[in-house]
Design a protein around this motif. Structure first.
Motif, PDB file in Angstrom:
ATOM      1  N   SER A  21      48.733  51.658  40.473  1.00  0.00           N
ATOM      2  CA  SER A  21      47.526  51.870  39.688  1.00  0.00           C
ATOM      3  C   SER A  21      46.429  50.945  40.181  1.00  0.00           C
ATOM      4  O   SER A  21      46.698  49.843  40.649  1.00  0.00           O
ATOM      5  N   CYS A  22      45.205  51.405  40.029  1.00  0.00           N
ATOM      6  CA  CYS A  22      44.044  50.584  40.369  1.00  0.00           C
ATOM      7  C   CYS A  22      43.008  50.767  39.266  1.00  0.00           C
ATOM      8  O   CYS A  22      42.438  51.848  39.126  1.00  0.00           O
ATOM      9  N   ALA A  23      42.801  49.707  38.507  1.00  0.00           N
ATOM     10  CA  ALA A  23      41.825  49.738  37.423  1.00  0.00           C
ATOM     11  C   ALA A  23      40.490  49.233  37.948  1.00  0.00           C
ATOM     12  O   ALA A  23      40.410  48.151  38.528  1.00  0.00           O
ATOM     13  N   ALA A  24      39.454  50.042  37.736  1.00  0.00           N
ATOM     14  CA  ALA A  24      38.117  49.706  38.214  1.00  0.00           C
ATOM     15  C   ALA A  24      37.218  49.345  37.045  1.00  0.00           C
ATOM     16  O   ALA A  24      37.240  50.010  36.000  1.00  0.00           O
ATOM     17  N   SER A  25      36.434  48.314  37.218  1.00  0.00           N
ATOM     18  CA  SER A  25      35.445  47.938  36.218  1.00  0.00           C
ATOM     19  C   SER A  25      34.125  47.680  36.936  1.00  0.00           C
ATOM     20  O   SER A  25      34.099  47.439  38.146  1.00  0.00           O
ATOM     21  N   GLY A  26      33.052  47.765  36.163  1.00  0.00           N
ATOM     22  CA  GLY A  26      31.737  47.584  36.762  1.00  0.00           C
ATOM     23  C   GLY A  26      31.372  48.717  37.692  1.00  0.00           C
ATOM     24  O   GLY A  26      30.611  48.548  38.631  1.00  0.00           O
ATOM     25  N   ARG A  27      31.907  49.921  37.409  1.00  0.00           N
ATOM     26  CA  ARG A  27      31.687  51.073  38.290  1.00  0.00           C
ATOM     27  C   ARG A  27      30.238  51.494  38.319  1.00  0.00           C
ATOM     28  O   ARG A  27      29.591  51.582  37.295  1.00  0.00           O
ATOM     29  N   THR A  28      29.740  51.813  39.495  1.00  0.00           N
ATOM     30  CA  THR A  28      28.373  52.277  39.622  1.00  0.00           C
ATOM     31  C   THR A  28      28.341  53.510  40.512  1.00  0.00           C
ATOM     32  O   THR A  28      29.353  53.914  41.069  1.00  0.00           O
ATOM     33  N   LEU A  29      27.176  54.082  40.678  1.00  0.00           N
ATOM     34  CA  LEU A  29      27.046  55.253  41.541  1.00  0.00           C
ATOM     35  C   LEU A  29      27.366  54.927  42.989  1.00  0.00           C
ATOM     36  O   LEU A  29      27.571  55.829  43.789  1.00  0.00           O
ATOM     37  N   SER A  30      27.377  53.653  43.321  1.00  0.00           N
ATOM     38  CA  SER A  30      27.685  53.272  44.699  1.00  0.00           C
ATOM     39  C   SER A  30      29.166  53.311  44.991  1.00  0.00           C
ATOM     40  O   SER A  30      29.602  53.015  46.090  1.00  0.00           O
ATOM     41  N   SER A  31      29.985  53.659  44.014  1.00  0.00           N
ATOM     42  CA  SER A  31      31.425  53.681  44.212  1.00  0.00           C
ATOM     43  C   SER A  31      31.981  54.995  43.695  1.00  0.00           C
ATOM     44  O   SER A  31      32.855  54.995  42.835  1.00  0.00           O
ATOM     45  N   ASP A  32      31.504  56.108  44.220  1.00  0.00           N
ATOM     46  CA  ASP A  32      31.970  57.390  43.715  1.00  0.00           C
ATOM     47  C   ASP A  32      33.221  57.893  44.417  1.00  0.00           C
ATOM     48  O   ASP A  32      33.669  58.994  44.144  1.00  0.00           O
ATOM     49  N   VAL A  33      33.748  57.082  45.308  1.00  0.00           N
ATOM     50  CA  VAL A  33      35.008  57.411  45.980  1.00  0.00           C
ATOM     51  C   VAL A  33      35.931  56.214  45.875  1.00  0.00           C
ATOM     52  O   VAL A  33      35.509  55.067  46.022  1.00  0.00           O
ATOM     53  N   MET A  34      37.196  56.491  45.638  1.00  0.00           N
ATOM     54  CA  MET A  34      38.223  55.447  45.626  1.00  0.00           C
ATOM     55  C   MET A  34      39.254  55.764  46.702  1.00  0.00           C
ATOM     56  O   MET A  34      39.656  56.914  46.859  1.00  0.00           O
ATOM     57  N   GLY A  35      39.664  54.729  47.394  1.00  0.00           N
ATOM     58  CA  GLY A  35      40.648  54.908  48.448  1.00  0.00           C
ATOM     59  C   GLY A  35      41.810  53.949  48.310  1.00  0.00           C
ATOM     60  O   GLY A  35      41.699  52.902  47.665  1.00  0.00           O
ATOM     61  N   TRP A  36      42.919  54.348  48.883  1.00  0.00           N
ATOM     62  CA  TRP A  36      44.090  53.471  48.999  1.00  0.00           C
ATOM     63  C   TRP A  36      44.320  53.210  50.483  1.00  0.00           C
ATOM     64  O   TRP A  36      44.282  54.144  51.312  1.00  0.00           O
ATOM     65  N   PHE A  37      44.583  51.963  50.789  1.00  0.00           N
ATOM     66  CA  PHE A  37      44.912  51.535  52.139  1.00  0.00           C
ATOM     67  C   PHE A  37      46.169  50.690  52.071  1.00  0.00           C
ATOM     68  O   PHE A  37      46.564  50.228  51.003  1.00  0.00           O
ATOM     69  N   ARG A  38      46.771  50.454  53.234  1.00  0.00           N
ATOM     70  CA  ARG A  38      47.920  49.567  53.264  1.00  0.00           C
ATOM     71  C   ARG A  38      47.903  48.762  54.553  1.00  0.00           C
ATOM     72  O   ARG A  38      47.332  49.189  55.559  1.00  0.00           O
TER      73      ARG A  38
END
Length: 122
Positions: A21-38
């Motif tokens: 899981s990845c909980a996001a806070s302070g979300r804005t229009l500049s972060s309309d995509v979320m990615g997973w990396f390893r």
């Protein structure tokens, strides 16, 4: 500013599943995509999957299709990575990241979590 906190990592045997899981806070229009990396020890950080917050559209590299599934819960501002049939080579620190484009390049993501360790034993 976007803050990201990953959770759900751990140690499992090969063939088992984990959900990150990845909980996001302070979300804005500049972060309309979320990615997973390893990133495995001694290796470069590699793209796992990405998803758009608004449409739920996803993007996977061909090598990851079928075993990994990314999803999101907009109400909880949380993105998930379901990993099935885990293999020892999936062992790595898994990071979530926030960006603007549904792409695989790390440079396109401006905000990163601290990472969560996934260890798969044979």
């Amino acid at each position: 500013q976007v803050q990201l906190v990953e959770s759900g990592g751990g140690s499992v045997q090969a063939g088992n599943s984990l959900r990150l899981s990845c909980a996001a806070s302070g979300r804005t229009l500049s972060s309309d995509v979320m990615g997973w990396f390893r990133q495995a020890p001694g290796k470069e950080r590699e793209f796992v999957a990405a998803i758009r917050w608004n449409t739920g559209g996803t993007y996977y590299p061909d090598s990851r299709k079928g075993r990994f599934t990314i999803s999101r819960d907009n109400a909880k501002n949380t993105v998930y990575l379901e990993m099935n049939s885990l293999k020892p080579e999936d062992t790595a620190v898994y990071y979530c990241a926030a960006g603007r484009a549904l792409v695989s390049s790390t440079t396109s993501y401006g905000f990163w979590g601290q990472g969560t360790q996934v260890t798969v034993s044979s």
